[in-house]
Scaffold this active site. Sequence first.
Site, PDB file in Angstrom:
ATOM      1  N   CYS A  80       0.824  -1.215   0.000  1.00 39.14           N
ATOM      2  CA  CYS A  80       0.000   0.000   0.000  1.00 39.14           C
ATOM      3  C   CYS A  80       0.858   1.265   0.000  1.00 39.14           C
ATOM      4  O   CYS A  80       1.875   1.320   0.682  1.00 39.14           O
ATOM      5  CB  CYS A  80      -0.874   0.049   1.233  1.00 39.14           C
ATOM      6  SG  CYS A  80      -1.906  -1.389   1.428  1.00 39.14           S
TER       7      CYS A  80
ATOM      8  N   ARG B 115       5.393   0.034  -5.746  1.00 41.80           N
ATOM      9  CA  ARG B 115       5.327  -0.774  -4.524  1.00 41.80           C
ATOM     10  C   ARG B 115       4.443  -2.005  -4.695  1.00 41.80           C
ATOM     11  O   ARG B 115       4.541  -2.946  -3.928  1.00 41.80           O
ATOM     12  CB  ARG B 115       4.779   0.075  -3.370  1.00 41.80           C
ATOM     13  CG  ARG B 115       5.642   1.267  -3.044  1.00 41.80           C
ATOM     14  CD  ARG B 115       4.902   2.253  -2.174  1.00 41.80           C
ATOM     15  NE  ARG B 115       4.746   1.783  -0.816  1.00 41.80           N
ATOM     16  CZ  ARG B 115       5.613   2.006   0.171  1.00 41.80           C
ATOM     17  NH1 ARG B 115       6.693   2.702  -0.085  1.00 41.80           N
ATOM     18  NH2 ARG B 115       5.400   1.554   1.382  1.00 41.80           N
TER      19      ARG B 115
ATOM     20  N   TRP C 297      -2.883  -2.835  -1.579  1.00 42.16           N
ATOM     21  CA  TRP C 297      -2.454  -4.205  -1.849  1.00 42.16           C
ATOM     22  C   TRP C 297      -3.241  -5.050  -0.863  1.00 42.16           C
ATOM     23  O   TRP C 297      -3.027  -4.962   0.353  1.00 42.16           O
ATOM     24  CB  TRP C 297      -0.949  -4.325  -1.613  1.00 42.16           C
ATOM     25  CG  TRP C 297      -0.361  -5.627  -2.022  1.00 42.16           C
ATOM     26  CD1 TRP C 297       0.106  -5.969  -3.262  1.00 42.16           C
ATOM     27  CD2 TRP C 297      -0.152  -6.770  -1.189  1.00 42.16           C
ATOM     28  NE1 TRP C 297       0.582  -7.253  -3.244  1.00 42.16           N
ATOM     29  CE2 TRP C 297       0.433  -7.776  -1.994  1.00 42.16           C
ATOM     30  CE3 TRP C 297      -0.404  -7.064   0.147  1.00 42.16           C
ATOM     31  CZ2 TRP C 297       0.768  -9.038  -1.504  1.00 42.16           C
ATOM     32  CZ3 TRP C 297      -0.073  -8.320   0.631  1.00 42.16           C
ATOM     33  CH2 TRP C 297       0.518  -9.287  -0.194  1.00 42.16           C
TER      34      TRP C 297
ATOM     35  N   ASN D 296      -1.980   1.995   5.717  1.00 43.93           N
ATOM     36  CA  ASN D 296      -1.055   0.946   5.313  1.00 43.93           C
ATOM     37  C   ASN D 296      -0.698   0.170   6.580  1.00 43.93           C
ATOM     38  O   ASN D 296      -0.358   0.774   7.590  1.00 43.93           O
ATOM     39  CB  ASN D 296       0.201   1.601   4.697  1.00 43.93           C
ATOM     40  CG  ASN D 296       1.262   0.582   4.316  1.00 43.93           C
ATOM     41  OD1 ASN D 296       1.019  -0.613   4.339  1.00 43.93           O
ATOM     42  ND2 ASN D 296       2.438   1.070   3.961  1.00 43.93           N
ATOM     43  N   GLY D 297      -0.806  -1.144   6.529  1.00 46.87           N
ATOM     44  CA  GLY D 297      -0.484  -1.945   7.709  1.00 46.87           C
ATOM     45  C   GLY D 297      -1.577  -2.963   7.971  1.00 46.87           C
ATOM     46  O   GLY D 297      -2.431  -3.206   7.118  1.00 46.87           O
TER      47      GLY D 297
ATOM     48  N   GLU E  98      17.949 -17.508  -6.968  1.00 45.87           N
ATOM     49  CA  GLU E  98      17.582 -16.177  -7.452  1.00 45.87           C
ATOM     50  C   GLU E  98      17.051 -16.261  -8.891  1.00 45.87           C
ATOM     51  O   GLU E  98      16.053 -15.614  -9.234  1.00 45.87           O
ATOM     52  CB  GLU E  98      18.789 -15.229  -7.357  1.00 45.87           C
ATOM     53  CG  GLU E  98      18.582 -13.830  -7.905  1.00 45.87           C
ATOM     54  CD  GLU E  98      17.432 -13.055  -7.262  1.00 45.87           C
ATOM     55  OE1 GLU E  98      16.884 -13.496  -6.252  1.00 45.87           O
ATOM     56  OE2 GLU E  98      17.055 -12.011  -7.823  1.00 45.87           O
TER      57      GLU E  98
ATOM     58  N   LYS F 265      13.285 -15.176  -9.994  1.00 46.80           N
ATOM     59  CA  LYS F 265      13.087 -14.105 -10.996  1.00 46.80           C
ATOM     60  C   LYS F 265      12.114 -14.578 -12.072  1.00 46.80           C
ATOM     61  O   LYS F 265      11.191 -13.872 -12.449  1.00 46.80           O
ATOM     62  CB  LYS F 265      14.456 -13.766 -11.605  1.00 46.80           C
ATOM     63  CG  LYS F 265      14.727 -12.404 -12.100  1.00 46.80           C
ATOM     64  CD  LYS F 265      14.612 -11.268 -11.146  1.00 46.80           C
ATOM     65  CE  LYS F 265      14.852 -11.497  -9.712  1.00 46.80           C
ATOM     66  NZ  LYS F 265      14.350 -10.645  -8.734  1.00 46.80           N
TER      67      LYS F 265
ATOM     68  N   GLU G 181       8.602 -14.823 -10.624  1.00 50.52           N
ATOM     69  CA  GLU G 181       8.021 -13.511 -10.309  1.00 50.52           C
ATOM     70  C   GLU G 181       7.417 -12.841 -11.535  1.00 50.52           C
ATOM     71  O   GLU G 181       6.303 -12.342 -11.480  1.00 50.52           O
ATOM     72  CB  GLU G 181       9.117 -12.570  -9.769  1.00 50.52           C
ATOM     73  CG  GLU G 181       9.442 -12.719  -8.318  1.00 50.52           C
ATOM     74  CD  GLU G 181      10.543 -11.759  -7.881  1.00 50.52           C
ATOM     75  OE1 GLU G 181      10.398 -11.125  -6.840  1.00 50.52           O
ATOM     76  OE2 GLU G 181      11.581 -11.640  -8.581  1.00 50.52           O
TER      77      GLU G 181
ATOM     78  N   HIS H 209      16.765 -36.919  -4.443  1.00 51.40           N
ATOM     79  CA  HIS H 209      16.066 -37.297  -3.210  1.00 51.40           C
ATOM     80  C   HIS H 209      14.597 -36.883  -3.285  1.00 51.40           C
ATOM     81  O   HIS H 209      14.068 -36.296  -2.352  1.00 51.40           O
ATOM     82  CB  HIS H 209      16.756 -36.654  -2.001  1.00 51.40           C
ATOM     83  CG  HIS H 209      18.155 -37.142  -1.820  1.00 51.40           C
ATOM     84  ND1 HIS H 209      18.457 -38.413  -1.391  1.00 51.40           N
ATOM     85  CD2 HIS H 209      19.347 -36.547  -2.062  1.00 51.40           C
ATOM     86  CE1 HIS H 209      19.764 -38.574  -1.343  1.00 51.40           C
ATOM     87  NE2 HIS H 209      20.330 -37.452  -1.766  1.00 51.40           N
TER      88      HIS H 209
ATOM     89  N   LYS I  64       6.690  -4.464  -4.043  1.00 55.74           N
ATOM     90  CA  LYS I  64       8.130  -4.220  -3.957  1.00 55.74           C
ATOM     91  C   LYS I  64       8.556  -3.980  -2.510  1.00 55.74           C
ATOM     92  O   LYS I  64       9.598  -4.421  -2.087  1.00 55.74           O
ATOM     93  CB  LYS I  64       8.503  -3.007  -4.811  1.00 55.74           C
ATOM     94  CG  LYS I  64       9.995  -2.767  -4.790  1.00 55.74           C
ATOM     95  CD  LYS I  64      10.498  -2.253  -6.084  1.00 55.74           C
ATOM     96  CE  LYS I  64      11.993  -2.333  -6.175  1.00 55.74           C
ATOM     97  NZ  LYS I  64      12.463  -3.689  -6.473  1.00 55.74           N
TER      98      LYS I  64
HETATM   99  C1  G6P Z   1       9.735  -8.218  -2.299  1.00 57.27           C
HETATM  100  C2  G6P Z   1      10.346  -7.786  -3.631  1.00 57.27           C
HETATM  101  C3  G6P Z   1      11.662  -8.511  -3.853  1.00 57.27           C
HETATM  102  C4  G6P Z   1      12.604  -8.258  -2.675  1.00 57.27           C
HETATM  103  C5  G6P Z   1      11.946  -8.608  -1.340  1.00 57.27           C
HETATM  104  C6  G6P Z   1      12.758  -8.076  -0.177  1.00 57.27           C
HETATM  105  O1  G6P Z   1       9.360  -9.550  -2.344  1.00 57.27           O
HETATM  106  O2  G6P Z   1       9.457  -8.060  -4.680  1.00 57.27           O
HETATM  107  O3  G6P Z   1      12.262  -8.031  -5.032  1.00 57.27           O
HETATM  108  O4  G6P Z   1      13.755  -9.014  -2.830  1.00 57.27           O
HETATM  109  O5  G6P Z   1      10.656  -8.000  -1.237  1.00 57.27           O
HETATM  110  O6  G6P Z   1      12.744  -6.676  -0.245  1.00 57.27           O
HETATM  111  P1  G6P Z   1      13.857  -5.741   0.350  1.00 57.27           P
HETATM  112  O7  G6P Z   1      13.377  -4.338   0.058  1.00 57.27           O
HETATM  113  O8  G6P Z   1      13.884  -6.028   1.825  1.00 57.27           O
HETATM  114  O9  G6P Z   1      15.132  -6.062  -0.320  1.00 57.27           O
END
Ligand code: G6P
Length: 597
Positions: free
Chosen positions: A2, A28, A74, A98-99, A471, A475, A478, A494, A592
Amino acid sequence: MCGIVGYIGQKEKTMNVLLNGLERLEYRGYDSTGIAYFHKNNVEILKKTGKLNQLKNVVNKNIQSEIGIGHTRWATHGKPSELNAHPHCCGKITAVHNGIIENMNSLKKKLQDEGISFISDTDTEVLVALLNYEYEHTNHMVTAMERTMSQIIGSYAVVFINEDDKDCLYVMKKDSPLLLGIGNQETYIASDMSAFCEFTNQYCILDDEEYGVVEKNHYHIYKDGKEIKKDIEKIEGLSCLSNKEAYDCYMHKEIYDIPKILKELFTFYEDEHSHLIPDYKKYHKIQIVACGSAYHAGMIGKCLFEQFANFPVEVEYASEYRYKTIFADENTLVIFVSQSGETADTIACAKKIKSMGVDSLAIVNVYNSTLSRLTNYVYYMKAGEERAVATTKGYSSQVAIFVILLREWMKQQKTWSKELEAMYQDGKEKLLKVITPCLKQYEHFSWISNLINQPSNFFIGRRSDYALSMEASLKLKEVSYLNSSAYAAGELKHGTISLIEEKTPVFAIATDEYTYSKTKSNLMEVKARGGYVILATLDTLDDSIDVDEKIIIPDVNPLFQSIMTILPFQLLSYHVAKKLKLDIDHPRNLAKSVTVE
Ligand code: G6P
């Protein structure tokens, strides 16, 4: 997650500030939007599900109003809908939040018993109803805020207007970020400074449990019943805003930012700035705590420290660490990694560590973010504004900081030999030289269609290649929504190997000479079962292996290899998402800045 904006100032500017601010906060992640403002003595509320443009289409930008609030939601409580979107109104109070209000059920019950009814599924509506209830019973907004805050459990950044006061906004904050932007005869409020930094470079940060009244030319902030003085800070240059330039989306542009960022980062920290911690020698243990890609960067940090410094490192998910028994003492350094510096779980851990008196260091991108203010030391990632939800340049700069930190650490321990320094200089030079031409090479993967429509994609690797697999897999998942998982290469047999069928894509990242032949054997096992094998390996490693596709990566050297190796996978994810015509910068359901737990 949010995003909040609020504005009080010039009546012809309000709509522009609200809509621009919401646009800046789009990165965000959100699923609905809304604004509220005073117009001809009434509060008007407009809400829309979906993208901000839906809201923009129905807003009359010529409306004159001195006060307004806006929100990108969100969904947490209740699905994305106009009813659940913010602002929420109850009686005289209209608010954005927000929260998460954790005790919403008991509060809702109490208010319902008083005859108050609700129309949405949200915790925010309960919060607004409580504020209105307390205001009706006290006829004094600041007291009503204090009484409300004493009853709610959870996290909140709240901005609201009261129909009885048409010349101020109200704010309350705990565990979710909220800032005031100080202008000339105007005040801005936002979840982060990108929402107002094109209008003013003066700001102040609200701290937990603060609340107050915001007017055009002053504000009164309180804590525990007493007015407090807030420090005004200055945004250094207005460089916090970036734009897409000629790229089709921010993710693509941000991948191309990486070479420049790395160059500047190494130069900056090689000068006088790397010597942040006075005495590394006192530490016997490092714990790295983070979420998502930042956690994966931490895994690379662990590999680097263990391989080069022979030093034990634990890496933990912040969402787990905050609830576990923590084994950290005065000889432990806890490193928090976070692009945004606002991730709720990471912040909760940093607060816990601070209360235990344990030393902490933040690797963080956003200047003056909550995390950066909670730790003893801060390494800024200097990656510039990252707007695509899926991090690319942020991740790369986090890994680069671990290389810088390792060098500094070992220098202090007097274990950084001449050979290591030569390796560092050589690897850095090589990396900076090959990185841009390589990005261009990874712009075309003729076999992308073979990944689409497969039930699963797998990534395997060992040691740092395993961290990179995690990672790379994240990616892809996502931004392309393809099902994908990562495994330590030796673990495949396994259990997971039962999922390998004809044409199942399996990516093997094998850049580590020490484990190359072992991963190769795992690949052969996959191949024997019909899997579609894509090997990512170095130009210097044995090339005779029979796989379906190869991604050849320049051999930089073990210190810098991970920074290089992730690039084709970042670009691959971008290209798959593009082929599927998805919203690359704003993948569904993702945020984000994850400001709730
Ligand atoms: C969200 C974002 C990711 C990020 C993660 C941690 O899931 O989409 O890209 O790695 O948060 O965020 P930070 O701001 O703590 O790196």
